[in-house]
Design an enzyme around this catalytic site. Structure first.
Site, short mmCIF file in Angstrom:
data_model
loop_
_atom_site.label_atom_id
_atom_site.label_comp_id
_atom_site.label_asym_id
_atom_site.label_seq_id
_atom_site.Cartn_x
_atom_site.Cartn_y
_atom_site.Cartn_z
N GLU A 174 3.50 -5.26 12.24
CA GLU A 174 2.60 -4.03 12.10
C GLU A 174 1.55 -4.58 11.06
OE1 GLU A 174 5.36 -0.89 10.57
OE2 GLU A 174 6.03 -0.78 12.43
N CYS B 295 -2.91 1.94 6.22
CA CYS B 295 -3.37 1.15 7.55
C CYS B 295 -3.88 1.86 8.84
CB CYS B 295 -2.14 0.40 8.19
SG CYS B 295 -0.68 1.51 8.36
N ASN C 47 0.67 -1.16 -0.02
CA ASN C 47 0.07 -0.02 0.10
C ASN C 47 0.74 1.19 -0.05
OD1 ASN C 47 0.76 -0.82 2.66
ND2 ASN C 47 -0.73 0.96 3.55
N GLU D 3 8.11 0.10 16.45
CA GLU D 3 9.25 0.68 15.62
C GLU D 3 9.28 2.09 15.43
OE1 GLU D 3 10.59 -1.58 12.09
OE2 GLU D 3 9.76 -3.44 12.70
P1 NAD Z 1 -0.57 -9.16 3.22
O1 NAD Z 1 -0.60 -9.64 4.33
O2 NAD Z 1 -1.41 -10.12 2.19
O3 NAD Z 1 0.96 -9.22 2.49
C1 NAD Z 1 1.91 -8.45 2.99
C2 NAD Z 1 3.15 -9.37 2.65
O4 NAD Z 1 3.30 -10.51 3.35
C3 NAD Z 1 3.41 -9.56 1.24
O5 NAD Z 1 4.79 -9.53 0.72
C4 NAD Z 1 2.85 -11.01 0.95
O6 NAD Z 1 3.49 -11.44 -0.04
C5 NAD Z 1 3.54 -11.49 2.33
N1 NAD Z 1 2.80 -12.95 2.80
C6 NAD Z 1 1.64 -13.18 2.34
N2 NAD Z 1 1.52 -14.52 2.94
C7 NAD Z 1 2.66 -14.80 3.55
C8 NAD Z 1 3.13 -16.05 4.29
N3 NAD Z 1 2.11 -16.97 4.56
N4 NAD Z 1 4.31 -16.08 4.55
C9 NAD Z 1 5.28 -15.00 4.44
N5 NAD Z 1 4.90 -13.86 3.76
C10 NAD Z 1 3.64 -13.89 3.30
O7 NAD Z 1 -0.92 -7.78 3.20
P2 NAD Z 1 -1.13 -6.49 2.03
O8 NAD Z 1 -2.47 -6.83 1.40
O9 NAD Z 1 0.01 -6.66 1.18
O10 NAD Z 1 -1.20 -5.09 2.81
C11 NAD Z 1 -2.48 -4.80 3.29
C12 NAD Z 1 -2.60 -5.01 4.70
O11 NAD Z 1 -1.36 -4.57 5.62
C13 NAD Z 1 -3.82 -4.41 5.50
O12 NAD Z 1 -4.26 -5.23 6.47
C14 NAD Z 1 -3.02 -3.31 6.38
O13 NAD Z 1 -3.75 -2.95 7.53
C15 NAD Z 1 -1.78 -3.96 6.62
N6 NAD Z 1 -0.86 -2.58 6.92
C16 NAD Z 1 -0.58 -2.53 8.01
C17 NAD Z 1 0.33 -1.37 8.59
C18 NAD Z 1 0.90 -1.10 9.78
O14 NAD Z 1 1.98 -0.18 9.82
N7 NAD Z 1 0.32 -1.55 10.85
C19 NAD Z 1 1.05 -0.74 7.43
C20 NAD Z 1 0.58 -0.92 6.29
C21 NAD Z 1 -0.24 -2.02 5.97
O1 6OD Z 2 4.58 6.42 8.77
C1 6OD Z 2 4.93 5.29 9.08
O2 6OD Z 2 6.32 5.42 9.63
C2 6OD Z 2 4.26 4.17 8.82
N1 6OD Z 2 4.68 3.10 9.16
C3 6OD Z 2 3.02 4.25 7.95
C4 6OD Z 2 2.12 3.68 7.62
C5 6OD Z 2 1.19 3.53 6.79
C6 6OD Z 2 0.40 2.57 6.43
O3 6OD Z 2 -0.22 2.35 5.56
#
Ligand code: NAD
Ligand code: 6OD
Length: 500
Positions: free
Chosen positions: A268, A302, A169, A481
């Site tokens: 995260e 997120c 994202n 972090e």
């Molecule tokens: P995702 O969990 O589908 O994928 C993230 C990564 O994990 C990708 O590189 C994917 O290939 C890998 N992955 C998937 N299954 C795996 C497994 N079994 N083993 C190892 N790696 C694996 O997430 P996404 O769809 O790429 O991103 C969106 C999600 O991320 C949303 O839920 C969002 O809230 C979350 N997000 C959280 C934060 C935060 O800081 N808390 C920031 C950005 C996004």
């Molecule tokens: O600003 C940041 O450091 C951070 N981790 C942002 C996350 C954005 C999520 O989509």
């Protein structure tokens, strides 16, 4: 492994290649396995991405291990810090290439890349270059029975080879948010970027070479999650710790892999973030902040807001103003200067978001605006677009109110008391972020302490200071972090006791 998709061989031959970056070299998978990367806004082909098997992941991890024990080991904190600054400068030198790569990856308007995501990627390296130089250890004078005493002091050592699993994202920002502190602390990394966004992680490999980071310190393997590069990396016994950003259920799978060898994790993950708008808020500022937090990056942030709670006296006004804002957003070609609303990342993600649009209707929502797919001309119609969408009238247990959608949509609900607002905000399994809109500062402090999240903004949203602790409560994360807090994960603290 994922089945190789049916590929138009002529287009594929012409397309760009995204190779793994292993031990300082761009390499393809030995079996030639590849998958397509398509542009989210018109579904056109960007290029072919090599898919790593166990052999490529193993080569990357061993390159990282060798660098850790070899050229990266003897480098002082000061030298590493200088190198991190050189990486930041190297990114800025190729700023336009990074903007283009991030644009091809995500399809968002280029202003997002050039004003926020790419500069922030460079800033991550500068910020952690400073942090590692300025953190003091601790020391204690310890009395002993013989009266001579002892001195205890602590040192920090790199944790080792770090597996970095990142999402799509905000791919460059979120990947560098982990790579920068990991390298600044003296670790080596193997990055597995999202299969949706191979561009900037690959390009960063070129920068690492350009600025003289030793081979094997930064490695990238491409591929999917389960039974592909992600799983191979997290299961690899030579990976000492795993830092992950992505969905909560993916975190659960990774935690199981990390349990073998009891390896440390930093997670995260997902959210279902609330915004609380009190009747005494500056409504113009609140509407502006809500607009960003709901619709920025097509809602794929997120920290974004999917549950808006508004005190009843201003409920109708806020709903009307948010409707007007949503309807003024302009989807279109991301290079058109009038476009201020981009597509979702993929057709697959669009299906997920549209399934929630259908559920909201089925579960009795009033659709204030949106709920479908915008009409776009020409090739744009092939992109993964959805309309900005606002609902009211859903029950607190409706699925669009409880589950993370990760799209440009929100539910707006009225409340009658501070206590009710806090209760509803906390009624979720997630705990990433919230924003509170009020002109009563006592209330802001009081409510901020009651909401179970890692990050609270008052009268703002996504205002980031890279030195602050970042992470989620409940199912939104494990660990923090940012600034010195990153050192807790990327270094191991050791105590040395000297008897005098
Ligand atoms: P995702 O969990 O589908 O994928 C993230 C990564 O994990 C990708 O590189 C994917 O290939 C890998 N992955 C998937 N299954 C795996 C497994 N079994 N083993 C190892 N790696 C694996 O997430 P996404 O769809 O790429 O991103 C969106 C999600 O991320 C949303 O839920 C969002 O809230 C979350 N997000 C959280 C934060 C935060 O800081 N808390 C920031 C950005 C996004
Ligand atoms: O600003 C940041 O450091 C951070 N981790 C942002 C996350 C954005 C999520 O989509």
């Amino acid at each position: 492994m994922v089945d190789t998709p049916v590929i138009d061989k002529t287009a594929a031959a012409r397309a760009a290649r995204f190779r793994h970056f292993i031990d300082g070299e761009m390499v393809e998978s030995a079996d030639g396995r590849m998958f397509e990367k398509r542009r989210p806004f018109d579904n056109s082909l960007v290029g072919m991405v090599s898919e790593a098997g166990r052999a490529e992941v193993d080569a990357a991890v061993m390159a990282a291990r060798n660098a850790l024990n070899g050229p990266w080991k003897g480098i002082s904190v000061e030298e590493r810090s200088d190198m991190m600054r050189a990486v930041a400068d190297g990114i800025n030198k190729r700023f336009d290439d990074f903007v283009e790569a991030e644009f091809n990856d995500t399809g968002q308007p280029k202003t997002m890349m050039s004003h926020a995501f790419v500069p922030r990627g460079a800033a991550n390296f500068k910020s952690f270059a400073d942090v590692v130089k300025s953190v003091a250890g601790e020391a204690f004078q310890t009395p002993t029975p013989d009266g001579a005493g002892a001195i205890n002091y602590s040192i920090r050592k790199p944790k080792g080879v770090i597996g970095v699993i990142s999402p799509w994202n905000a791919p460059f920002l979120l990947m560098t948010w982990k790579v920068a502190p990991a390298l600044a602390c003296g670790n080596t990394v193997v990055v597995k970027p999202s299969e949706e966004t191979p561009g900037t992680a690959t390009l960063l490999g070129e920068v690492m070479n350009d600025v003289g980071i030793p081979k094997g310190v930064y490695n990238v393997v491409h591929g999917f999650g389960p039974e592909s590069a992600g799983a191979f990396l997290t299961e690899h016994p030579e990976v000492d710790a795993i830092t992950f950003t992505g969905e909560t259920r993916t975190g659960t799978a990774i935690m199981k892999a990390a349990a073998v060898g009891t390896r440390d994790v930093s997670f995260e993950m997902g959210g279902k973030n609330s915004a609380l708008v009190f009747a005494d808020a500056d409504i113009d500022k609140a509407v502006e902040g809500l607009t960003r937090s709901i619709f920025l990056n097509c809602g794929q942030v997120c920290l974004g807001t999917e549950r808006v709670l508004v005190e009843r006296p201003i409920f109708d006004e806020v709903v009307a103003r948010m409707k007007a804002v949503a309807e003024s957003l302009r989807p279109g070609h991301p290079e058109d200067k009038h476009t201020n609303f981009g597509p979702l990342i993929s057709q697959e993600h669009r299906d997920k978001v549209l399934s929630y649009y259908a559920k909201a209707k089925a579960e009795g929502a009033t659709i204030v605006t949106g709920g479908g797919v915008p009409d776009l001309p020409g090739d744009l119609a092939k992109g993964s677009w959805v309309q900005p969408t606002i609902w009211t009238g859903l029950a607190d247990d409706a699925s669009p109110v409880r589950e993370e959608i990760f799209g440009p949509c929100c539910h707006i609900r009225p409340f009658d008391s501070e206590g009710e607002a806090v209760r509803v905000a906390n009624d979720t399994e997630y705990g990433l972020a919230t924003s509170i809109w009020t002109s009563d500062l006592s209330r802001a402090h009081r409510v901020a302490q009651e909401i179970d999240v890692g990050i609270t903004w008052v009268n703002s949203w996504f205002l980031r200071d890279l030195r602050t602790p970042f992470g989620g409560s409940k199912q939104s994360g494990i660990g923090r972090e940012g600034g010195v807090h990153s050192l807790e994960f990327y270094t191991e603290l050791r105590n040395i006791c000297v008897k005098l």
